[in-house]
Design a protein around this motif. Structure first.
Motif, PDB file in Angstrom:
ATOM      1  N   UNK A 141      34.912  35.071  47.136  1.00  0.00           N
ATOM      2  CA  UNK A 141      33.649  35.690  47.495  1.00  0.00           C
ATOM      3  C   UNK A 141      32.529  34.831  46.930  1.00  0.00           C
ATOM      4  N   UNK A 142      31.394  34.865  47.585  1.00  0.00           N
ATOM      5  CA  UNK A 142      30.214  34.180  47.085  1.00  0.00           C
ATOM      6  C   UNK A 142      29.627  35.027  45.967  1.00  0.00           C
ATOM      7  N   UNK A 143      29.773  34.548  44.720  1.00  0.00           N
ATOM      8  CA  UNK A 143      29.402  35.398  43.586  1.00  0.00           C
ATOM      9  C   UNK A 143      27.929  35.793  43.579  1.00  0.00           C
ATOM     10  N   UNK A 144      27.044  34.896  44.047  1.00  0.00           N
ATOM     11  CA  UNK A 144      25.620  35.232  44.087  1.00  0.00           C
ATOM     12  C   UNK A 144      25.357  36.383  45.054  1.00  0.00           C
ATOM     13  N   UNK A 145      25.928  36.278  46.255  1.00  0.00           N
ATOM     14  CA  UNK A 145      25.740  37.352  47.238  1.00  0.00           C
ATOM     15  C   UNK A 145      26.431  38.630  46.778  1.00  0.00           C
ATOM     16  N   UNK A 146      27.596  38.465  46.183  1.00  0.00           N
ATOM     17  CA  UNK A 146      28.368  39.624  45.735  1.00  0.00           C
ATOM     18  C   UNK A 146      27.553  40.467  44.750  1.00  0.00           C
ATOM     19  N   UNK A 150      25.169  44.242  44.953  1.00  0.00           N
ATOM     20  CA  UNK A 150      25.634  45.311  44.085  1.00  0.00           C
ATOM     21  C   UNK A 150      27.127  45.494  43.984  1.00  0.00           C
ATOM     22  N   UNK A 151      27.905  44.473  44.368  1.00  0.00           N
ATOM     23  CA  UNK A 151      29.356  44.607  44.286  1.00  0.00           C
ATOM     24  C   UNK A 151      29.858  44.086  42.930  1.00  0.00           C
ATOM     25  N   UNK A 152      31.019  44.555  42.521  1.00  0.00           N
ATOM     26  CA  UNK A 152      31.611  44.177  41.238  1.00  0.00           C
ATOM     27  C   UNK A 152      32.989  43.576  41.466  1.00  0.00           C
ATOM     28  N   UNK A 153      33.622  43.186  40.368  1.00  0.00           N
ATOM     29  CA  UNK A 153      34.968  42.618  40.453  1.00  0.00           C
ATOM     30  C   UNK A 153      35.954  43.595  41.098  1.00  0.00           C
ATOM     31  N   UNK A 154      35.739  44.861  40.878  1.00  0.00           N
ATOM     32  CA  UNK A 154      36.655  45.864  41.425  1.00  0.00           C
ATOM     33  C   UNK A 154      36.609  45.909  42.959  1.00  0.00           C
ATOM     34  N   UNK A 155      35.524  45.391  43.529  1.00  0.00           N
ATOM     35  CA  UNK A 155      35.373  45.429  44.983  1.00  0.00           C
ATOM     36  C   UNK A 155      35.998  44.226  45.677  1.00  0.00           C
ATOM     37  N   UNK A 156      36.457  43.221  44.908  1.00  0.00           N
ATOM     38  CA  UNK A 156      37.017  42.009  45.512  1.00  0.00           C
ATOM     39  C   UNK A 156      38.390  42.331  46.103  1.00  0.00           C
ATOM     40  N   UNK A 252      21.148  31.044  63.096  1.00  0.00           N
ATOM     41  CA  UNK A 252      20.989  30.230  61.898  1.00  0.00           C
ATOM     42  C   UNK A 252      20.306  28.917  62.277  1.00  0.00           C
ATOM     43  N   UNK A 253      19.136  28.682  61.745  1.00  0.00           N
ATOM     44  CA  UNK A 253      18.399  27.460  62.035  1.00  0.00           C
ATOM     45  C   UNK A 253      18.143  26.715  60.729  1.00  0.00           C
ATOM     46  N   UNK A 254      17.865  25.430  60.853  1.00  0.00           N
ATOM     47  CA  UNK A 254      17.645  24.602  59.677  1.00  0.00           C
ATOM     48  C   UNK A 254      16.483  25.141  58.849  1.00  0.00           C
ATOM     49  N   UNK A 255      16.715  25.249  57.556  1.00  0.00           N
ATOM     50  CA  UNK A 255      15.689  25.752  56.660  1.00  0.00           C
ATOM     51  C   UNK A 255      15.702  27.254  56.472  1.00  0.00           C
ATOM     52  N   UNK A 256      16.519  27.937  57.268  1.00  0.00           N
ATOM     53  CA  UNK A 256      16.580  29.397  57.184  1.00  0.00           C
ATOM     54  C   UNK A 256      17.362  29.817  55.938  1.00  0.00           C
ATOM     55  N   UNK A 257      16.873  30.825  55.252  1.00  0.00           N
ATOM     56  CA  UNK A 257      17.574  31.364  54.093  1.00  0.00           C
ATOM     57  C   UNK A 257      18.439  32.542  54.528  1.00  0.00           C
ATOM     58  N   UNK A 258      19.717  32.475  54.161  1.00  0.00           N
ATOM     59  CA  UNK A 258      20.631  33.558  54.481  1.00  0.00           C
ATOM     60  C   UNK A 258      21.733  33.599  53.439  1.00  0.00           C
ATOM     61  N   UNK A 259      22.442  34.712  53.407  1.00  0.00           N
ATOM     62  CA  UNK A 259      23.507  34.905  52.425  1.00  0.00           C
ATOM     63  C   UNK A 259      24.860  34.892  53.110  1.00  0.00           C
ATOM     64  N   UNK A 260      25.878  34.397  52.397  1.00  0.00           N
ATOM     65  CA  UNK A 260      27.263  34.420  52.852  1.00  0.00           C
ATOM     66  C   UNK A 260      28.081  35.246  51.887  1.00  0.00           C
ATOM     67  N   UNK A 261      29.017  36.010  52.419  1.00  0.00           N
ATOM     68  CA  UNK A 261      29.877  36.819  51.559  1.00  0.00           C
ATOM     69  C   UNK A 261      31.125  36.063  51.123  1.00  0.00           C
TER      70      UNK A 261
END
Length: 459
Positions: A141-146, A150-156, A252-261
């Protein structure tokens, strides 16, 4: 591809090419090159022997390797294979690789290796190759997005069912909160993305996991398994739900900010945060397997340079560090932490920047030439200095990795492998099911047919 390019670059930087001669030891493609100590020791014992690289490209299939061996086209005295593409057991059984057991350094090196790794080059108590590199195929999982959501280790997730449960809950959350800049996986090609792409990925994960667990346990491969059937049925529902919820990859375009799980793929490094790994086991009682690809150097049986080739591998085994020092450590049970050779330089660089910013602030300056706040820049440099580690691979990382050493899984090339010719048949089946063109029963029956074909071919 990234792995191959990095190795090609390393080889280009380190390989010394010599004109061909009767005493030229020829090395195959795709091998971490030895340190100066190994090469120097070999040259001192054999000053008349020169070293050459065979050129070309790595062998992509067992058939290609056998064709070159049988036709006499192989010129390498030391040839290199990897377990993902080559059926190494068959290579050893057919006598194409020389028995290396008698060489003390090679025997000692294999004894020090993790048993699952040593087993890849051992047959009937004999050693037929020397592992040189290992690659890990893991998902995390992507720890920053996780943490951001609001997710924790228990949710992995630790099973396929838990993954599907999480994804279903995630989709409902996205719909309720109106999230529009988050992607479960972000490695899609927009041009080839289909309405069933997520479903196909989930089905593929389940199929691969079932194959891996069956192989690892030494069980006959059959897809008419109740737990697997239930999961495959849910993949249709959850995959469709993700498609209806998540933005199209073309947004998704260049320069766009988005999160990955999630992220996945082969890597030559164990993760810094091993606790963020997730697994796709079919049932919770199955081991948490780490799929691996092992690069192996072997001596071609019948080579005119057999003796020198064995001695060279012996020196390599005695001095196992290579251009990928970091990776080599993962082979051995008694591996030591790998120092960061650039540690002092990195510390000095950050200290100089910190001192420069502190002087500027003391003079009353508030911004850099680019208009950024000096206090923020100073804090960034202090944070960077705090992150500099004297080790590239720490004792803690090694200890975390070694906890998984008994669950390293080396799949044999087959129709169920990612890089083997004929996998198109599997991909087509998965796509047909994901697109609801065939039923679950039809999918299972055809997968069983592929499994039987694999058995008949001895794959």
């Amino acid at each position: 591809m990234k792995r191959m390019l990095s190795l090609m670059l390393a080889l280009c930087c380190l390989i010394l090419s010599f004109p061909a001669s009767a005493d030229t030891l020829t090395m195959g493609f795709f091998m971490g090159m030895p340190t100066d100590e190994a090469w120097t020791a070999f040259q001192q014992a054999h000053p008349e022997t020169e070293f050459a690289h065979a050129g070309g490209k790595p062998y992509t299939s067992t058939g290609e390797l056998f064709e070159r061996l049988l036709s006499g086209q192989m010129k390498e005295d030391i040839f290199v294979v990897d377990t993902e593409r080559i059926d190494v057991a068959s290579v050893f059984q057919k006598g194409y690789a020389l028995d290396l057991s008698a060489h003390p350094h090679i025997h000692a090196a294999i004894t020090r290796m993790h048993p699952r790794i040593a087993a890849q080059v051992s047959r009937d108590g004999k050693i037929y190759g020397l592992p040189t590199q290992i690659w890990f195929d893991y998902r995390q999982v992507n720890n920053d997005s996780w943490e951001k959501y609001g997710y924790t280790m228990k949710d992995i997730p630790s099973t396929m069912t838990e993954l599907l449960d999480f994804l279903e809950g995630w989709c409902h959350r996205v719909q309720a909160e109106g999230l529009d800049n988050v992607f479960v996986w972000g490695d899609w090609y927009a041009e080839s993305f289909q309405p069933y792409s997520y479903t196909a990925r989930l089905v593929n994960l389940a199929v691969k996991s079932h194959v891996a667990q069956s192989s690892f346990a030494g069980q006959p491969l059959s897809f008419h398994d109740p737990a697997l059937q239930q999961i495959l049925a849910r993949c249709l529902q959850v995959g469709q739900l993700i498609h209806e919820t998540e933005p199209h990859p073309s947004t998704i375009v260049e320069g766009m900010e988005y999160d990955l799980l999630f992220s996945e793929g082969y890597r030559g490094m164990w993760p810094d945060q091993e606790e963020y790994l997730f697994f796709t086991r079919i049932t919770p009682d199955q081991p948490k397997l780490i799929t691996c690809d092992l690069t192996i150097a072997a001596v071609r049986a019948g080579s005119d340079m057999e003796g020198q080739a064995v001695e060279f591998l012996g020196e390599y085994a005695k001095n196992p560090k290579s251009v990928l020092d970091l990776n080599t450590a993962f082979l051995y049970q008694d591996a030591a932490p790998v120092p960061n050779p650039n540690y002092e330089t990195q510390v000095q660089m950050f200290q100089q920047r910190i001192e420069a910013f502190e002087r500027a602030i003391a003079k009353g300056d508030t911004e850099t030439e680019e208009g950024r706040p000096l206090e923020e820049e100073l804090q960034q440099q202090r944070d960077g200095l705090a992150r500099v580690n004297p080790y590239m691979l720490t004792q803690e990382q090694l200890a975390r990795y070694q906890r998984h050493a008994d669950d390293l899984y080396f799949p044999e090339p087959s129709v169920f492998s990612e890089v083997v010719e004929g996998r198109d048949a599997l991909s087509e089946l998965v796509d047909q099911y994901a697109a609801s063109l065939i039923s679950l029963d039809q999918l299972l029956s055809r997968l069983d047919q592929l499994a039987r074909m694999m058995e008949l071919e001895g794959k």
